[in-house]
Motif scaffolding. Structure first.
Motif, short mmCIF file in Angstrom:
data_model
loop_
_atom_site.label_atom_id
_atom_site.label_comp_id
_atom_site.label_asym_id
_atom_site.label_seq_id
_atom_site.Cartn_x
_atom_site.Cartn_y
_atom_site.Cartn_z
N GLY A 72 -55.24 -48.79 87.09
CA GLY A 72 -54.28 -48.97 86.03
C GLY A 72 -53.74 -50.39 86.00
N GLY A 73 -52.97 -50.68 84.96
CA GLY A 73 -52.38 -51.99 84.85
C GLY A 73 -51.85 -52.26 83.46
N LEU A 74 -51.56 -53.53 83.22
CA LEU A 74 -51.04 -53.98 81.93
C LEU A 74 -52.13 -54.71 81.18
CD1 LEU A 74 -48.68 -54.57 79.97
CD2 LEU A 74 -48.19 -56.61 81.37
N VAL A 75 -52.30 -54.34 79.93
CA VAL A 75 -53.33 -54.98 79.10
C VAL A 75 -52.81 -55.08 77.67
CG1 VAL A 75 -54.47 -52.78 78.57
CG2 VAL A 75 -55.80 -54.91 78.53
N GLN A 76 -53.30 -56.06 76.96
CA GLN A 76 -52.91 -56.21 75.55
C GLN A 76 -53.72 -55.24 74.68
OE1 GLN A 76 -53.39 -60.38 74.60
NE2 GLN A 76 -51.23 -60.77 75.03
N ALA A 77 -53.16 -54.91 73.56
CA ALA A 77 -53.86 -54.06 72.62
C ALA A 77 -55.22 -54.67 72.27
CB ALA A 77 -53.03 -53.88 71.35
N GLY A 78 -56.23 -53.80 72.23
CA GLY A 78 -57.58 -54.26 71.98
C GLY A 78 -58.37 -54.56 73.25
N GLY A 79 -57.68 -54.58 74.37
CA GLY A 79 -58.33 -54.87 75.63
C GLY A 79 -58.95 -53.66 76.27
N SER A 80 -59.43 -53.85 77.51
CA SER A 80 -60.14 -52.80 78.22
C SER A 80 -59.62 -52.67 79.65
CB SER A 80 -61.64 -53.12 78.29
OG SER A 80 -62.21 -53.19 77.00
N LEU A 81 -59.75 -51.46 80.17
CA LEU A 81 -59.47 -51.17 81.57
C LEU A 81 -60.46 -50.11 82.03
CD1 LEU A 81 -55.56 -50.81 81.88
CD2 LEU A 81 -56.97 -52.57 82.94
N VAL B 253 -65.49 -40.74 89.84
CA VAL B 253 -65.55 -40.63 88.38
C VAL B 253 -64.82 -41.83 87.79
CG1 VAL B 253 -63.48 -39.19 88.24
CG2 VAL B 253 -65.16 -39.13 86.40
N TYR B 254 -65.34 -42.32 86.69
CA TYR B 254 -64.78 -43.51 86.04
C TYR B 254 -64.36 -43.18 84.61
CZ TYR B 254 -67.35 -45.72 89.85
OH TYR B 254 -67.84 -46.07 91.09
N LEU B 255 -63.35 -43.89 84.17
CA LEU B 255 -62.95 -43.81 82.77
C LEU B 255 -62.90 -45.23 82.23
CD1 LEU B 255 -62.04 -41.89 80.49
CD2 LEU B 255 -59.68 -42.48 81.10
N GLN B 256 -63.88 -45.57 81.44
CA GLN B 256 -63.90 -46.88 80.78
C GLN B 256 -63.12 -46.77 79.49
OE1 GLN B 256 -65.27 -49.88 81.84
NE2 GLN B 256 -64.20 -50.71 80.06
N MET B 257 -62.07 -47.56 79.39
CA MET B 257 -61.19 -47.51 78.23
C MET B 257 -61.29 -48.82 77.47
SD MET B 257 -57.86 -45.64 79.94
CE MET B 257 -57.46 -47.03 80.97
N ASN B 258 -61.81 -48.76 76.26
CA ASN B 258 -61.95 -49.93 75.40
C ASN B 258 -61.07 -49.80 74.18
OD1 ASN B 258 -63.97 -50.90 77.16
ND2 ASN B 258 -65.56 -49.82 76.02
N MET B 259 -60.86 -50.91 73.51
CA MET B 259 -60.04 -50.92 72.28
C MET B 259 -58.72 -50.19 72.51
SD MET B 259 -62.96 -50.36 69.36
CE MET B 259 -63.67 -48.92 70.15
N GLU C 50 -50.36 -46.77 71.98
CA GLU C 50 -50.15 -45.32 72.17
C GLU C 50 -50.97 -44.75 73.33
OE1 GLU C 50 -50.93 -46.90 69.30
OE2 GLU C 50 -52.29 -45.67 68.07
N ASP C 51 -51.83 -45.55 73.92
CA ASP C 51 -52.54 -45.12 75.12
C ASP C 51 -51.69 -45.32 76.38
OD1 ASP C 51 -55.49 -46.56 73.71
OD2 ASP C 51 -55.01 -44.42 73.82
N THR C 52 -50.55 -45.95 76.23
CA THR C 52 -49.66 -46.18 77.36
C THR C 52 -49.20 -44.84 77.94
OG1 THR C 52 -48.86 -48.30 76.53
CG2 THR C 52 -47.43 -47.11 78.06
N ALA C 53 -49.45 -44.67 79.23
CA ALA C 53 -49.12 -43.41 79.89
C ALA C 53 -49.46 -43.52 81.37
CB ALA C 53 -49.91 -42.25 79.28
N THR D 140 -51.79 -43.15 87.89
CA THR D 140 -51.88 -44.61 87.79
C THR D 140 -51.41 -45.01 86.40
OG1 THR D 140 -53.33 -46.53 88.09
CG2 THR D 140 -54.32 -44.59 87.08
N LEU D 141 -50.52 -46.00 86.36
CA LEU D 141 -49.88 -46.37 85.10
C LEU D 141 -50.75 -47.33 84.30
CD1 LEU D 141 -47.39 -46.35 83.22
CD2 LEU D 141 -46.45 -48.21 84.63
N VAL D 142 -50.92 -46.98 83.05
CA VAL D 142 -51.60 -47.86 82.09
C VAL D 142 -50.59 -48.25 81.02
CG1 VAL D 142 -53.37 -48.02 80.31
CG2 VAL D 142 -53.88 -46.88 82.48
N THR D 143 -50.38 -49.54 80.86
CA THR D 143 -49.44 -50.04 79.86
C THR D 143 -50.20 -50.95 78.90
OG1 THR D 143 -47.63 -49.98 81.47
CG2 THR D 143 -47.28 -51.25 79.45
N VAL D 144 -50.13 -50.62 77.62
CA VAL D 144 -50.80 -51.40 76.60
C VAL D 144 -49.73 -52.04 75.72
CG1 VAL D 144 -52.50 -51.42 74.75
CG2 VAL D 144 -52.72 -49.77 76.62
N SER D 145 -49.70 -53.36 75.73
CA SER D 145 -48.70 -54.08 74.96
C SER D 145 -49.25 -54.42 73.57
CB SER D 145 -48.29 -55.36 75.68
OG SER D 145 -49.39 -56.23 75.81
N SER D 146 -48.35 -54.45 72.61
CA SER D 146 -48.78 -54.73 71.23
C SER D 146 -48.74 -56.22 70.95
CB SER D 146 -47.85 -54.00 70.26
OG SER D 146 -46.52 -54.36 70.47
#
Length: 118
Positions: free
Chosen positions: A8-17, A77-83, A87-90, A112-118
């Motif tokens: 998890g982590g902090l990412v800008q909108a449109g990014g990937s984790l 197991v992996y979760l590739q999160m793109n775009m 609202e994916d922040t959780a 694990t915290l995922v934060t998506v900034s606008s």
């Protein structure tokens, strides 16, 4: 079954984790493994799961953006999160389902915290 999530982590909108979940213990008993998430003030919801046979299931909100996969050799197991969207922040939780008698038992990892900034 023990589950250890990371990524998890902090990412800008449109990014990937990419989230990872390493399973240990009686992994042979797992029927399905995947991810749930819980945003502030909301109920925990399914994000994606993958069965022991490789069948995947996704929440409508993440279809086309997230991909779940598993490495059976490493019980991961992996979760590739793109775009990603704000609202994916959780808090994302790894989940494994395994039979326990006649029932199914849910194993949970720490979130694990995922934060998506606008």
């Amino acid at each position: 079954v023990q589950l250890q999530a990371s990524g998890g982590g902090l990412v800008q909108a449109g990014g990937s984790l990419r989230l990872s979940c390493a399973a240990s213990g009686s992994t042979f008993s797992i029927n399905a493994i995947g991810w749930y998430r819980q945003a502030p003030g909301k109920q925990r919801e399914l994000v994606a799961t993958i069965s022991s046979g490789g069948r995947t299931k996704y929440a409508d909100s993440v279809k086309g953006r997230f991909t779940i996969s598993r490495d059976n050799a490493n019980n991961t197991v992996y979760l590739q999160m793109n775009m990603l969207k704000p609202e994916d922040t959780a808090v994302y939780y790894c989940n494994a389902k395994a039979p326990l008698g006649r029932n199914t038992y849910d194993y949970w990892g720490k979130g694990t915290l995922v934060t998506v900034s606008s």
